[in-house]
Design an enzyme around this catalytic site. Structure first.
Site, PDB file in Angstrom:
ATOM      1  N   GLU A 393      85.916 118.612  34.905  1.00  0.00           N
ATOM      2  CA  GLU A 393      85.710 117.178  35.104  1.00  0.00           C
ATOM      3  C   GLU A 393      86.994 116.347  35.030  1.00  0.00           C
ATOM      4  O   GLU A 393      86.985 115.194  34.599  1.00  0.00           O
ATOM      5  CB  GLU A 393      84.665 116.639  34.111  1.00  0.00           C
ATOM      6  CG  GLU A 393      83.335 117.376  34.209  1.00  0.00           C
ATOM      7  CD  GLU A 393      82.291 116.872  33.235  1.00  0.00           C
ATOM      8  OE1 GLU A 393      82.447 115.757  32.697  1.00  0.00           O
ATOM      9  OE2 GLU A 393      81.311 117.598  32.994  1.00  0.00           O
ATOM     10  N   CYS A 552      72.477 115.558  22.554  1.00  0.00           N
ATOM     11  CA  CYS A 552      73.199 115.541  21.281  1.00  0.00           C
ATOM     12  C   CYS A 552      72.742 114.339  20.471  1.00  0.00           C
ATOM     13  O   CYS A 552      72.001 113.487  20.959  1.00  0.00           O
ATOM     14  CB  CYS A 552      74.711 115.511  21.490  1.00  0.00           C
ATOM     15  SG  CYS A 552      75.294 114.271  22.653  1.00  0.00           S
ATOM     16  N   HIS A 603      83.532 117.040  17.602  1.00  0.00           N
ATOM     17  CA  HIS A 603      83.905 115.709  17.124  1.00  0.00           C
ATOM     18  C   HIS A 603      84.883 115.774  15.960  1.00  0.00           C
ATOM     19  O   HIS A 603      85.204 114.755  15.358  1.00  0.00           O
ATOM     20  CB  HIS A 603      82.653 114.926  16.725  1.00  0.00           C
ATOM     21  CG  HIS A 603      81.783 114.601  17.896  1.00  0.00           C
ATOM     22  ND1 HIS A 603      82.161 113.712  18.875  1.00  0.00           N
ATOM     23  CD2 HIS A 603      80.564 115.065  18.271  1.00  0.00           C
ATOM     24  CE1 HIS A 603      81.210 113.635  19.790  1.00  0.00           C
ATOM     25  NE2 HIS A 603      80.239 114.443  19.451  1.00  0.00           N
ATOM     26  N   CYS A 635      79.222 119.786  22.352  1.00  0.00           N
ATOM     27  CA  CYS A 635      79.297 118.728  23.350  1.00  0.00           C
ATOM     28  C   CYS A 635      80.518 118.987  24.226  1.00  0.00           C
ATOM     29  O   CYS A 635      81.184 120.021  24.092  1.00  0.00           O
ATOM     30  CB  CYS A 635      79.387 117.365  22.648  1.00  0.00           C
ATOM     31  SG  CYS A 635      78.910 115.963  23.687  1.00  0.00           S
TER      32      CYS A 635
END
Length: 664
Positions: A393, A552, A603, A635
């Site tokens: 991406e 999520c 994260h 994620c």
């Protein structure tokens, strides 16, 4: 010593994240920061007298969690209130006269113990210091909590008059004579201009019933959910720009509303102030322009959406039949490894994108750069040993904004940033009209990735519910109608990806849970159209094409039947921070399809060890069949650095291989 980070989830039904406090029965509290006092004094030194804002104690405890079965954090209220009392005393000593305590929990379903806790809490806090307290309830209607809200022993109550306007009469009847009423008549969560005539009428009604000296005017909620200033958006065309108001403009609207009411303007009359009258007239023209503009309506889109039937919402066969065909089409090892989609958005990628937008880099050079980035990501995944690849991406600035740029009926801003979590910000698109897809949005990038590998490459899309929830959405038609239009656009892209030879397509829906209304009696209707929209986006392909989705920040227990109804072949979920606890819902439900429980917390900058991920996979295998399990991060990897991603994914592949050997 390293420890796992706190869970992170969404603040009520917004796209703002918070870290979930973990509290236990023996928890004690003490003041660990003087930040509220320091910030008040900083503003005071600049000549600005502020009203400090704190999260209310009951909302804080309701939004916390405990790993102790049967224990409610609300039981810790007594100890927590001591800290609040200390903060209030310090603020009073610093010169504060008002303090706002946010209790958005007043607009959700509360039980008797929670309502009693509010009364106890504010009984103590009202006596803690010589301050005037304002309790702010927002994000919805008070409903059965109205009596509790108006009876709290505080000086003022703030209510959301955007989502709760129908309650004004009931609030005016119930409000005690010693309280002020703060009316949130300007939408703090969306970017449309306020209809000032309607807002003035609402405030006038309250002022007529209570007296103008008992009525305050403000936004419905904090303006952190809006971009800062529309004046910088010189790239938007004049008509669309005339329909918008960001935070600075909304503050101006609040001033105009208050001035109009204070001037004695009667309902329906022109303001006696020429300047205020001019502002109100210009506002009325902008509101009417948006209501009648042909650019908000596309008859062909509406006709297509109205023609959707039940057959378009279903795959051709049930999951067991699909799984057989999918395994024949793309053979994979047990516990196949993959990632959620994005790879690091490096400084080089961001620099190239900025140069392209400024016209310093040609489109040809920019796209050649992006193809090189995709090639590198594919090569790394092959070297790493990942089984199902993604293209990374690199071409996408954001998983929602990118599609906002590609779809008609949606505008994007140049500086409309809002905080997402910590220092991370997003730039939500603005859905102003009927949505349609002019042409393929992702196909050429996936095709380029496929040319460089013999392994399967997933097509990566953002789902209709998430685009809806993470955008500023038009408020002139039901959200369900807008979502269906988005679903048709994504459906067209899914079909084009399949035609291009893509055998796995991921339609991400991380916002599926957060889109829920705050009241349970409204859930069934939401799930009906949200599930239908996902199925509409995913069901135009053959059985052998495998549809993935990703979620999520979700507590799945109360929504698992609706997740199953989405009928995705594979769902990946966040589980590493919860130590696989979020899998419990899938186990109790006996979820039949395949699941990728996240084993790598993206994260955190922490690089997970192979052994830590092996342990998580073993926990997953205690409750799921091996043939159900995929191995992936929690994620996307967009926000991480390559220095963290490389070793983490190498360790993830090693963990999958180690557990495969144990199984064999």
């Amino acid at each position: 010593k390293q420890s796992a980070a706190l869970e992170m989830t969404k603040w009520f039904d917004t796209n703002y994240h918070y870290l979930v406090p973990e509290l236990e029965p023996d928890q004690t509290f003490s003041l660990g920061s003087t930040k509220p006092v320091d910030e008040f004094l900083e503003a005071k030194a600049l000549g600005i007298h502020t009203r400090p804002v704190l999260v209310g104690p009951v909302t804080y405890l309701r939004m916390a969690k405990s790993r102790t079965a049967g224990f409610r954090p609300l039981e810790l209220l007594d100890g927590l209130l001591g800290v609040y009392e200390e903060v209030l005393r310090r603020l009073a000593d610093a010169g504060a006269d008002w303090v706002q305590l946010d209790e958005p929990s007043l607009v959700v379903d509360l039980d008797a113990a929670e309502r009693d806790a509010l009364a106890v809490a504010y009984g103590r806090l009202a006596a803690a210091a010589p301050l005037k307290l304002l309790v702010a309830a927002y994000f919805g209607q008070l409903r059965e909590n109205l009596e509790t809200a108006v009876s709290l022993p505080v000086r003022a109550l703030h209510v959301d008059m955007v989502r709760g306007r129908d309650e004004l009469d009931a609030i005016l009847r119930a409000l005690p004579a010693d309280k002020l009423l703060s009316l949130g008549v300007v939408n703090g969560r969306n970017v449309w201009r306020t209809n000032l005539q309607d807002a003035v009428a609402t405030v006038q009604k309250a002022a007529g019933a209570l007296g103008a000296d008992r009525v305050l005017v403000g936004p419905s909620c904090s303006l952190l959910h809006c971009p800062v200033d529309l004046d910088g958006e010189t790239g938007l065309d004049g008509e669309l720009r005339s329909w918008l108001a960001f935070a600075r403009q909304k503050i101006g609207e609040i001033g105009v509303i208050a001035a109009a009411v204070n001037s004695g303007m009667a309902p329906g009359e022109r303001s006696p102030s020429p300047a205020a009258g001019q502002v109100l007239d210009e506002n009325a023209r902008a509101v009417q322009s948006r209501r009648t503009s042909p650019r908000t309506q596309n008859p062909a889109v509406k006709q297509r959406a109205a023609a959707v039937d039940d057959a378009m919402l279903c795959r051709r066969s049930d999951f067991p039949a699909r799984r057989k065909l999918q395994r024949e089409a793309i053979p994979l090892p047990p516990l196949p490894t993959t990632t959620i989609g994005s790879f690091p958005q490096t400084p080089e990628i961001r620099r190239a994108r900025a140069e392209f937008k400024r016209g310093e880099l040609s489109r040809e050079a920019y796209e050649e750069f992006l193809r090189g980035q995709i090639t590198e990501v594919v090569q790394f995944q092959e070297q790493c040993g990942i089984d199902v690849l993604v293209h990374g991406e690199a071409e996408r600035n954001d998983m929602v904004e990118y599609f906002g740029e590609e779809l008609e009926g949606i505008a994007v801003t140049s500086g409309g940033w809002v905080q997402s979590y910590g220092s991370r910000c997003v730039k939500p698109p603005i859905i102003y009209g009927d949505v349609t897809r002019p042409g393929p949005m992702t196909v050429r990038w996936i095709q380029h990735a496929m040319q460089g590998t013999g392994k399967p490459v997933k097509g990566m899309l953002t789902g209709p519910v998430t685009i809806l929830c993470w955008s500023f959405v038009r408020d002139d038609q039901p959200r369900s109608d807008t979502c269906r239009q988005l679903a048709l656009a994504i459906r067209d892209e899914v079909v084009d990806l399949e035609a291009a030879g893509v055998g796995m397509i991921q339609i991400d829906e991380p916002a599926f849970r957060e889109g829920l209304p705050l009241r349970r009696d409204q859930w069934a209707e939401y799930f009906r159209w949200a599930v239908d929209c996902f199925r509409l986006s995913a069901s135009g392909v053959a059985d052998a094409t495998q549809i993935h989705t990703h979620m999520c920040y979700a507590e799945f227990n109360s929504i698992i039947d609706s997740i199953a109804a989405m009928d995705a072949d594979v769902i990946s979920i966040e589980t590493s921070r919860s130590n696989m606890e979020l899998l419990d819902a899938f186990v109790r439900f006996e979820y039949p399809n395949e699941i990728g429980p996240g084993v790598y917390d993206i994260h955190s900058p922490r690089v997970p060890t192979t052994e830590s991920m092996v342990q998580l996979l073993r926990k997953a295998l205690e409750v799921l069949r091996p043939e159900q399990i995929w191995v992936n991060p929690d994620c996307g990897l967009k926000t991480r650095r390559w220095e963290e991603v490389r070793p983490s994914l190498v360790n993830m592949v090693a963990a999958a291989r180690a557990v495969r050997e144990e199984l064999s």
